[in-house]
Scaffold this motif. Structure first.
Motif, mmCIF file in Angstrom:
data_model
loop_
_atom_site.group_PDB
_atom_site.id
_atom_site.type_symbol
_atom_site.label_atom_id
_atom_site.label_comp_id
_atom_site.label_asym_id
_atom_site.label_seq_id
_atom_site.Cartn_x
_atom_site.Cartn_y
_atom_site.Cartn_z
ATOM 1 N N PRO A 1 35.566 40.842 31.870
ATOM 2 C CA PRO A 1 36.488 41.992 31.898
ATOM 3 C C PRO A 1 37.907 41.572 32.247
ATOM 4 C CG PRO A 1 35.088 41.985 33.853
ATOM 5 C CD PRO A 1 34.654 40.809 33.033
ATOM 6 N N GLY A 2 38.529 40.761 31.406
ATOM 7 C CA GLY A 2 39.910 40.332 31.622
ATOM 8 C C GLY A 2 39.997 39.010 32.353
ATOM 9 N N VAL A 3 41.230 38.644 32.690
ATOM 10 C CA VAL A 3 41.444 37.414 33.463
ATOM 11 C C VAL A 3 41.053 37.746 34.899
ATOM 12 C CG1 VAL A 3 43.101 35.661 34.166
ATOM 13 C CG2 VAL A 3 43.363 36.783 31.949
ATOM 14 N N MET A 4 40.338 36.843 35.521
ATOM 15 C CA MET A 4 39.842 37.119 36.866
ATOM 16 C C MET A 4 40.537 36.227 37.889
ATOM 17 S SD MET A 4 35.967 37.767 35.716
ATOM 18 C CE MET A 4 35.611 38.879 37.023
ATOM 19 N N THR A 5 40.381 36.593 39.147
ATOM 20 C CA THR A 5 41.076 35.854 40.218
ATOM 21 C C THR A 5 40.603 34.395 40.308
ATOM 22 O OG1 THR A 5 39.450 36.876 41.667
ATOM 23 C CG2 THR A 5 41.664 37.837 41.691
ATOM 24 N N ALA A 6 39.474 34.097 39.681
ATOM 25 C CA ALA A 6 38.976 32.706 39.579
ATOM 26 C C ALA A 6 37.914 32.710 38.490
ATOM 27 C CB ALA A 6 38.350 32.265 40.903
ATOM 28 N N ASP A 7 37.504 31.521 38.064
ATOM 29 C CA ASP A 7 36.411 31.447 37.094
ATOM 30 C C ASP A 7 35.158 32.033 37.767
ATOM 31 O OD1 ASP A 7 34.352 30.788 35.414
ATOM 32 O OD2 ASP A 7 35.044 28.745 35.030
ATOM 33 N N PRO A 8 34.601 33.119 37.223
ATOM 34 C CA PRO A 8 33.457 33.756 37.900
ATOM 35 C C PRO A 8 32.243 32.833 38.010
ATOM 36 C CG PRO A 8 33.834 34.731 35.725
ATOM 37 C CD PRO A 8 34.972 33.817 35.992
ATOM 38 N N ARG A 9 32.216 31.765 37.175
ATOM 39 C CA ARG A 9 31.081 30.830 37.302
ATOM 40 C C ARG A 9 31.250 29.956 38.541
ATOM 41 N NH1 ARG A 9 31.821 28.305 31.580
ATOM 42 N NH2 ARG A 9 33.865 28.401 32.550
ATOM 43 N N LEU A 10 32.502 29.779 38.967
ATOM 44 C CA LEU A 10 32.762 28.963 40.158
ATOM 45 C C LEU A 10 32.758 29.842 41.410
ATOM 46 C CD1 LEU A 10 33.742 26.089 41.123
ATOM 47 C CD2 LEU A 10 36.062 26.991 40.967
ATOM 48 N N ILE A 11 33.410 31.005 41.294
ATOM 49 C CA ILE A 11 33.514 31.900 42.449
ATOM 50 C C ILE A 11 32.991 33.285 42.027
ATOM 51 C CG2 ILE A 11 35.139 32.995 44.094
ATOM 52 C CD1 ILE A 11 36.761 30.378 43.964
ATOM 53 N N PRO A 12 31.727 33.581 42.339
ATOM 54 C CA PRO A 12 31.129 34.836 41.853
ATOM 55 C C PRO A 12 31.840 36.095 42.334
ATOM 56 C CG PRO A 12 29.451 33.341 42.734
ATOM 57 C CD PRO A 12 30.775 32.749 43.078
ATOM 58 N N GLU A 13 32.602 36.011 43.444
ATOM 59 C CA GLU A 13 33.308 37.212 43.955
ATOM 60 C C GLU A 13 34.587 37.489 43.161
ATOM 61 O OE1 GLU A 13 32.981 34.453 46.233
ATOM 62 O OE2 GLU A 13 30.904 35.111 46.448
ATOM 63 N N ALA A 14 34.891 36.662 42.173
ATOM 64 C CA ALA A 14 36.149 36.840 41.426
ATOM 65 C C ALA A 14 36.236 38.246 40.852
ATOM 66 C CB ALA A 14 36.224 35.812 40.297
ATOM 67 N N ARG A 15 37.468 38.779 40.825
ATOM 68 C CA ARG A 15 37.682 40.154 40.351
ATOM 69 C C ARG A 15 38.688 40.147 39.203
ATOM 70 N NH1 ARG A 15 40.984 42.848 43.314
ATOM 71 N NH2 ARG A 15 41.956 41.072 44.311
ATOM 72 N N THR A 16 38.675 41.226 38.450
ATOM 73 C CA THR A 16 39.648 41.365 37.359
ATOM 74 C C THR A 16 41.054 41.509 37.941
ATOM 75 O OG1 THR A 16 38.029 42.453 35.977
ATOM 76 C CG2 THR A 16 40.335 42.866 35.438
ATOM 77 N N ILE A 17 42.016 40.853 37.299
ATOM 78 C CA ILE A 17 43.421 41.016 37.702
ATOM 79 C C ILE A 17 44.018 42.071 36.764
ATOM 80 C CG2 ILE A 17 45.646 39.854 37.962
ATOM 81 C CD1 ILE A 17 44.045 37.158 37.887
ATOM 82 N N PRO A 18 44.354 43.258 37.264
ATOM 83 C CA PRO A 18 44.854 44.282 36.334
ATOM 84 C C PRO A 18 46.161 43.911 35.641
ATOM 85 C CG PRO A 18 44.324 45.235 38.482
ATOM 86 C CD PRO A 18 44.264 43.752 38.637
ATOM 87 N N ARG A 19 47.042 43.228 36.390
ATOM 88 C CA ARG A 19 48.345 42.901 35.795
ATOM 89 C C ARG A 19 48.743 41.471 36.081
ATOM 90 N NH1 ARG A 19 48.944 48.085 35.191
ATOM 91 N NH2 ARG A 19 50.390 48.532 33.510
#
Ligand SMILES: Nc1ncnc2c1ncn2[C@@H]1O[C@H](COP(=O)(O)OP(=O)(O)O)[C@@H](O)[C@H]1O
Ligand SMILES: N[C@@H](CC(=O)OP(=O)(O)O)C(=O)O
Length: 480
Positions: A246-264
């Motif tokens: 769901p968009g670019v995330m705060t980190a690669d979700p495979r590396l950091i599962p808590e990563a979240r979508t960056i809205p802007r």
């Protein structure tokens, strides 16, 4: 730019242009092509749409293996590829005459692929030019399917290779560069007449051709670059990247599962992030969008109305994401004779150029007794050998050493322009126990990124710490 679109009744309407790219991650089956067609249908209500498609998931890797690895069996691999594409066509609901036409085009492409693969087996060698020709089949097959799927839903569409769409490159096979003076007028003259007739051009991402018409590729992940290039040439209002997150995330979700979508994200941040592998973007994706008014959106093809990222021109001062680049090495030159010796850095860069090695980072202390060049691990020995030869020729007392197994952790965000936030990032990294080894610290374009080169293990520890302390609950567009 807007496109005058002629309706069935001949009436002209004016619609803004939108480029939508579907990545291999969301082209795995017929169902995926059908979903892409649904999205296109919806986008078409308000826009003149141009599609850019990648190869089906995994196909580029399979084609590369087939071309390079003479152990891979063409009589097994090629029928599998054929089957996969025909199944996708069928699974997307294409039937009747349209199925027959697309089926024949797929069969012809597979036939052409078979001939080239056997020719390579006979020759016993693969040139970069041949490799680009072979991998081009992935996107060409994919575009044929997409065209049939759109047409079966009553949408007029036309599949074009990057070359037919007007993209002309130099002959750096595998990593070709568009020649803009020729590309700009061609892309306009090839694509706008189609959009003006209400036809959706489906351009193969990643592939283009030289002036002579030899097929080239823009580098792995190059469909992103094709999409942003076309959007900037045509002055589209938006470019959409449909993918499996769901968009670019705060980190690669495979590396950091808590990563979240960056809205802007702002375009400078997106550019910095793409250079270090964020969302596996092609590193040049945001180059054409810099200084333009085009908005990019990164969306989940399975949930296009859900959370996503908007990339826009204006930056605000926050932290956005962290990315880890693996597989790096440092080539280190050390010697007292280097101090004050004009031209040493130039010697290093020109030897790297001659050896065909891309310098990822370079640093030298003010004492001038050491130069460190960070490169991809696979290039390190070649560069060290070339530098040692040059040093011997120049009779210098300089040692050349190689250290492998390094990674770079990069924190991205316009907020890093603020010195206290930069200090906070570094103190978070340094407060880890045991203390991480820091090889070098550098800042990037507009100070919107900060990179720490370290060993592979510490890079992940730093990324986790920065994410949990500075990004997990902040940085997604809120003020820091
Ligand atoms: N910061 C990030 N945000 C989102 N995805 C990321 C990030 N870093 C790495 N990725 C990875 O990028 C993948 C999408 O890239 P890719 O597979 O190349 O997609 P596509 O084929 O659609 O271009 C995601 O599945 C995710 O694992
Ligand atoms: N198919 C090419 C180009 C590309 O951009 O693919 P994707 O959009 O799936 O990253 C590759 O795998 O490199």
């Amino acid at each position: 730019m807007v496109s005058r679109v002629q309706g069935i009744d001949g009436a002209l309407t004016v619609k803004p242009l939108l480029v939508a790219k579907f990545g291999g991650s969301v082209l795995k089956s017929g169902e995926d092509y059908a979903r892409a067609a649904e999205i296109t249908e919806e986008l078409q209500r308000e826009h003149s749409v141009i599609l850019v498609v990648s190869a089906m998931k995994g196909v580029t890797d399979r084609l590369l293996r087939l071309a390079r690895d003479f152990e891979a069996s063409p009589s097994v691999e090629i029928p599998e590829l054929y089957q996969m594409h025909v199944e996708a066509l069928r699974g997307a609901g294409v039937s009747g005459r349209l199925f027959g036409e697309a089926f024949s085009r797929i069969a012809r492409l597979i036939d052409e692929l078979t001939k080239i693969i056997w020719a390579l087996r006979v020759l016993g060698e693969v040139t970069p030019k041949a490799l680009d020709y072979v991998v081009s089949f992935g996107e060409r097959l994919s575009a044929v399917i997409m065209e049939a799927v759109l047409r079966s839903r009553g949408i007029e569409a036309k599949a074009l290779t990057g070359w037919e769409a007007g993209i002309v490159t130099d002959d750096r096979f595998g990593e070709a560069n568009p020649i803009m003076e020729e590309t700009v007028p061609r892309v306009r003259s090839r694509l706008l007449p189609l959009t003006e007739k209400g036809i959706v051009p489906i351009v193969t991402g990643f592939i283009a051709a030289t002036r002579k018409g030899d097929i080239t590729t823009l580098g792995r992940g190059g469909s992103d670059y094709t999409a942003s290039l076309i959007a900037s040439i045509l002055g589209a209002t938006e470019v959409h990247f449909y993918t499996d997150v769901p968009g670019v995330m705060t980190a690669d979700p495979r590396l950091i599962p808590e990563a979240r979508t960056i809205p802007r994200l702002c375009v400078i941040e997106a550019l910095e992030l793409s250079r270090v592998g964020g969302k596996k973007f092609h590193p040049r994706t945001f180059e054409p969008l810099l200084y333009s008014k085009i908005r990019a959106r990164i969306l989940d093809a399975k949930d296009p109305h859900g959370p996503h990222t908007i990339v826009e021109p204006e930056c605000i001062d926050t932290l956005k994401a962290v990315a880890v680049m693996r597989g790096l090495a440092v080539v280190r030159l050390e010697g007292a004779v280097m101090a004050g010796r004009i031209g040493t850095a130039m010697m290093v860069t020109s030897v790297s150029k001659r050896a065909g090695v891309n310098i990822v980072a370079i640093s030298q202390p003010v004492t001038e007794t050491r130069i460190e060049i960070v490169v991809a691990e696979e290039d390190a020995e070649r560069l060290a050998k070339a530098l040692s030869e040059e040093i011997r020729n120049q009779e210098l007392d300089v040692n050349v050493m190689v250290e492998t197994g390094l990674s770079a952790v990069t924190i991205v965000g316009y907020g890093l322009r603020n010195p206290s936030l930069r200090a906070r990032v570094l103190s978070e990294a340094l407060s880890l126990e045991p203390e991480p080894e820091l090889r070098s610290i550098t800042t990037g374009f507009h100070d919107a990124s900060l990179t720490i080169v370290t060993n592979a293990r510490d890079a992940v520890r730093i990324a986790e710490r920065i994410h949990s302390r500075l990004l997990r609950t902040r940085g997604a567009g809120e003020a820091s």
